[in-house]
Design a protein around this motif. Structure first.
Motif, PDB file in Angstrom:
ATOM      1  N   VAL A   1     -11.616   5.198  -1.292  1.00 37.28           N
ATOM      2  CA  VAL A   1     -10.581   3.652  -1.320  1.00 37.28           C
ATOM      3  C   VAL A   1      -9.539   3.510  -1.930  1.00 37.28           C
ATOM      4  CG1 VAL A   1     -10.942   1.554  -1.579  1.00 37.28           C
ATOM      5  CG2 VAL A   1     -12.600   2.747  -0.128  1.00 37.28           C
ATOM      6  N   LYS A   2      -8.861   3.126  -1.748  1.00 38.03           N
ATOM      7  CA  LYS A   2      -7.133   2.603  -2.621  1.00 38.03           C
ATOM      8  C   LYS A   2      -7.580   1.667  -3.090  1.00 38.03           C
ATOM      9  CE  LYS A   2      -5.087   7.275  -1.425  1.00 38.03           C
ATOM     10  NZ  LYS A   2      -3.421   7.602  -1.242  1.00 38.03           N
ATOM     11  N   GLY A   3      -6.469   1.084  -3.776  1.00 39.53           N
ATOM     12  CA  GLY A   3      -6.128  -0.525  -4.830  1.00 39.53           C
ATOM     13  C   GLY A   3      -6.750  -0.918  -5.722  1.00 39.53           C
ATOM     14  N   VAL A   4      -6.431  -1.844  -5.744  1.00 40.33           N
ATOM     15  CA  VAL A   4      -6.330  -2.652  -7.252  1.00 40.33           C
ATOM     16  C   VAL A   4      -7.594  -4.040  -7.581  1.00 40.33           C
ATOM     17  CG1 VAL A   4      -4.229  -2.501  -7.467  1.00 40.33           C
ATOM     18  CG2 VAL A   4      -4.901  -4.423  -6.935  1.00 40.33           C
TER      19      VAL A   4
ATOM     20  N   TYR B   1       0.824  -1.401  -0.121  1.00 43.20           N
ATOM     21  CA  TYR B   1       0.337   0.018   0.271  1.00 43.20           C
ATOM     22  C   TYR B   1       1.034   1.341   0.058  1.00 43.20           C
ATOM     23  CZ  TYR B   1      -3.201   3.713   1.786  1.00 43.20           C
ATOM     24  OH  TYR B   1      -3.839   4.692   1.728  1.00 43.20           O
ATOM     25  N   LYS B   2       1.577   0.959   0.703  1.00 39.56           N
ATOM     26  CA  LYS B   2       2.969   2.482   1.118  1.00 39.56           C
ATOM     27  C   LYS B   2       3.315   3.012  -0.735  1.00 39.56           C
ATOM     28  CE  LYS B   2       4.806   2.705   5.184  1.00 39.56           C
ATOM     29  NZ  LYS B   2       5.098   2.342   6.281  1.00 39.56           N
ATOM     30  N   SER B   3       4.118   1.575  -0.952  1.00 39.47           N
ATOM     31  CA  SER B   3       5.692   1.792  -2.216  1.00 39.47           C
ATOM     32  C   SER B   3       3.987   1.788  -3.408  1.00 39.47           C
ATOM     33  CB  SER B   3       5.996   0.634  -2.261  1.00 39.47           C
ATOM     34  OG  SER B   3       5.368  -0.474  -1.882  1.00 39.47           O
ATOM     35  N   THR B   4       3.180   1.666  -3.567  1.00 40.71           N
ATOM     36  CA  THR B   4       2.240   1.695  -4.022  1.00 40.71           C
ATOM     37  C   THR B   4       1.431   3.145  -4.504  1.00 40.71           C
ATOM     38  OG1 THR B   4       2.000  -0.649  -4.976  1.00 40.71           O
ATOM     39  CG2 THR B   4       0.476   0.949  -6.246  1.00 40.71           C
ATOM     40  N   PHE B   5       0.867   3.333  -3.220  1.00 39.90           N
ATOM     41  CA  PHE B   5       0.060   4.771  -3.208  1.00 39.90           C
ATOM     42  C   PHE B   5       0.540   5.494  -2.596  1.00 39.90           C
ATOM     43  CE2 PHE B   5      -2.599   1.048  -3.692  1.00 39.90           C
ATOM     44  CZ  PHE B   5      -3.353   1.229  -5.268  1.00 39.90           C
ATOM     45  N   GLN B   6       2.113   5.993  -2.207  1.00 39.59           N
ATOM     46  CA  GLN B   6       2.438   6.585  -1.683  1.00 39.59           C
ATOM     47  C   GLN B   6       2.323   8.202  -1.291  1.00 39.59           C
ATOM     48  OE1 GLN B   6       1.929   6.854  -5.730  1.00 39.59           O
ATOM     49  NE2 GLN B   6       4.090   5.725  -5.417  1.00 39.59           N
TER      50      GLN B   6
END
Length: 640
Positions: free
Chosen positions: A343-346, A272-277
């Motif tokens: 919400v963040k995600g894939v 989460y931290k690396s993908t969504f800064q």
């Protein structure tokens, strides 16, 4: 001999290069996806033909930079193509060998012509090149493309060459093993500096692979430069030389395709931290895996803090959308309702109907099905947090509660049923945030309404004169302190058959309060008429109230527009001239009112000034502006 594209193919090629793809960097995703398709076919061949002698770990995609000759090459050891297939697949635009292969697989499954092992492989094959045009995206960055390919089981390799206009040639070539090399001669930079030269450097290529092709199921390798100490150099003052080693760029197995039991919380947090800064861990993680009419995997995160510019027009929400491990859209808004846009995600699905460029969708039926299910999953997770992790939910609500509230009020409460149980309000009796359900669950048997008071802050509401009587009777009051809260009563109407009642503006009866007010209106009829005449159109009505205990006066409104609405519209749309009716209510037992009652006969001018002072006091308590602060202070000084 040079061959020409068919006329319609040439038009399609021109259209595709100039119009279909909105982003040049997409070319590498397309070429790598085609290489992955070719390897998939070779994997299937290996399972159905034991003489192939290759296993899954033998397959790879190699990227090669030749900076001197300005070429970028994508090589695979997949099924390869012969002369006829090069003619079909590349000479006729929009012919898709992948699509044909997929159709053959489906037919074989129906005819029961493939065994269990082969069937398993067929289930795993991810065909990406549905339209046969992705290859031509290379011409957006290359002025010439060469394809050297050798089909499995054949001895002769062939070279296909085209500059994108004027046609192509096919001739015999040399290639040691089966597979394909796509050699792109990168264009010189145009008006924009570094427009194409960036594709001649290792790190930009690495970033493109990580962005678009990180989850291709075969290793994508490239020679990368690394500093190495020269042999024989002084250890205290070493000399370095640049050496190249192959590095695998892609992760291959997406985190969302692994079983939740096999993934640690730390892995989810780091992803989460690396993908969504985000420098903070997510409050909650939601994993979804569905097989059915539309199959998909999803990995969603509920953040703790607000993203930059969240409550502004510059914010753009949405989930990353993948098709079989290939990034299709970085922010797909159609997968989330607006009220859950934080919400963040894939989301990854093999069943998406992609358009010709794989940048958009042909139609949204699959998205609607996925989105409806994700909405339920997110709401269920928030409800679980509210019930079992109240502290975490309140952290979330501090950041995103306003978004839930705004969306619940939008379009006259269209979404209130979905969101009202997620809202929190400060309670006068509990002295903390509570839900509407919790409030109603504590209501006394004879209580008809959900009482609320609006104001700019908790402190301001808590000191309002109108709240005293309800507090004395032990009745819970919800404090509405957001500038949109004043609309809740109108938009919601009621909750679980209990209507909302404003402590400030509401006309409610607590026991015998109505009777007391009616009697006072009759007793002091002349005094109220005097006050109305003294204040003129500054107030619409003057009357008695039984709501006040220690305070002499308060302001309320009548009709659909409240003071909060007036303040809101004055701030956002002053041209509308929205104004609430002003009802000046007096505590007839208070000495200030009784002083006016006496002075209106003995000293009318003094009485009028007292009316002005008390009106301004009521305006200040209600959080409304006063017309002449300086004049008010001078008037007060006259009484000393």
């Amino acid at each position: 001999m040079k061959k020409k594209f068919k006329a319609e193919s040439q038009r399609l090629l021109d259209l595709m290069i100039n119009s279909i793809y909105t982003n040049k960097e997409i070319f590498l995703r397309e070429i790598i996806s085609n290489a992955s398709d070719a390897i998939d076919k070779m994997c299937y061949q290996a399972l159905t033909d034991k003489s192939v002698g290759m296993k899954r770990s033998d397959f790879e995609i190699i990227l090669t930079l030749d900076k001197e000759n300005r070429t970028l090459t994508v090589s695979d050891n997949g099924i390869g193509m012969n002369s006829e297939e090069l003619e079909k697949n590349l000479g006729t635009i929009a012919f898709s060998g992948s699509r044909k292969f997929s159709e053959e697989l489906e037919k074989a499954e129906k005819d029961k012509k493939i065994g269990t092992a082969s069937q398993s492989m067929a289930d795993q094959v991810d065909i990406i090149g549905q339209f046969g045009v992705g290859f031509y995206s290379a011409f957006m960055v290359a002025d010439k493309v060469e394809v050297v390919s050798k089909k499995y089981g054949e001895d002769q390799a062939y070279r296909w060459v085209s500059e994108g206009t004027g046609g192509y040639t096919i001739e015999e070539a040399e290639r040691e093993t089966q597979g394909t090399d796509v050699i792109m001669h990168i264009r010189q930079d145009g008006e924009e500096e570094d427009e194409y030269s960036k594709y001649m450097r290792e790190y930009p290529i690495y970033k493109l692979v990580k962005k678009y092709s990180d989850y291709i199921r075969f290793p994508i390798k490239m020679l990368m430069p690394y500093p190495k100490v020269k042999e024989g150099s002084d250890p205290e003052n070493p000399e370095y030389e640049e050496v190249y080693e192959y590095e695998v760029f892609n992760s291959m197995v997406p985190l969302w395709q692994r079983k939740r039991a096999d993934v640690t919380k730390e892995e989810y947090d780091e992803f989460y931290k690396s993908t969504f800064q985000d420098d903070m861990k997510p409050l909650e993680t939601i994993t979804v895996s569905v097989e059915g009419v539309v199959s998909y995997d999803a990995l969603l995160f509920i953040p703790e803090k607000l993203p930059d510019k969240y409550y502004s027009d510059d914010f753009s929400g949405g989930l990353q959308l993948y098709s079989s491990g290939v990034l299709i859209m970085d922010k797909c808004k159609d997968l989330l309702p607006e009220y859950f846009n934080f919400v963040k995600g894939v989301v990854d699905s093999p069943d998406l109907s992609l358009n010709i460029s794989r940048e958009m969708l042909q139609h949204d039926r699959q998205l609607r099905l996925i989105g409806q299910n994700l909405e339920k999953k997110i709401r269920a997770k928030l409800e679980e947090m509210l019930e079992k992790k109240r502290e975490d939910y309140e952290k979330f609500y501090k950041s995103f509660g306003r978004q839930l509230k705004l969306c619940a009020l939008e379009d006259y409460g269209k979404n209130k049923e979905q969101l009202q149980d997620l809202l929190l309000f400060y309670s006068s009796t509990e002295e903390k945030l509570v839900t509407l359900a919790e409030y109603v669950g504590r209501m006394k048997e004879d209580q008809e309404y959900i009482y609320y008071a609006t104001g700019d802050s908790l402190e301001a509401v808590d000191k309002m004169p109108q709240t005293e009587l309800l507090k004395d009777k032990g009745i819970e009051i919800l404090y509405f302190t957001d500038n949109t809260d004043g609309f809740i009563s109108d938009m919601f109407g009621s909750y679980k058959e209990k209507k909302f009642m404003s402590v400030i503006d509401g006309d409610f009866d607590l026991g015998d309060t109505k009777k007391k007010e009616e009697e006072a209106d009759k007793t002091f009829k002349d005094t109220f008429e005097f006050i109305k005449e003294a204040l003129g159109d500054k107030v619409d009505t003057v009357k008695a109230t039984a709501k006040l205990k220690t305070h002499p006066v308060c302001l309320s409104t009548e009709g659909s527009i409240t003071f909060d609405m007036e303040k809101y519209f004055t701030a956002v749309s002053p041209e509308l001239g929205m104004k609430a009716k002003r009802i000046l209510e007096f505590n007839v037992d208070h000495k200030a009112f009784l002083a006016i009652d006496r002075a209106r006969i003995d000293d009318p001018d003094r009485a009028k000034k007292m009316c002005e002072i008390l009106l301004n006091q009521a305006l200040l308590i209600a959080g409304m502006p006063i017309e002449d602060p300086s004049g008010l202070t001078d008037m007060i000084c006259e009484f000393f």
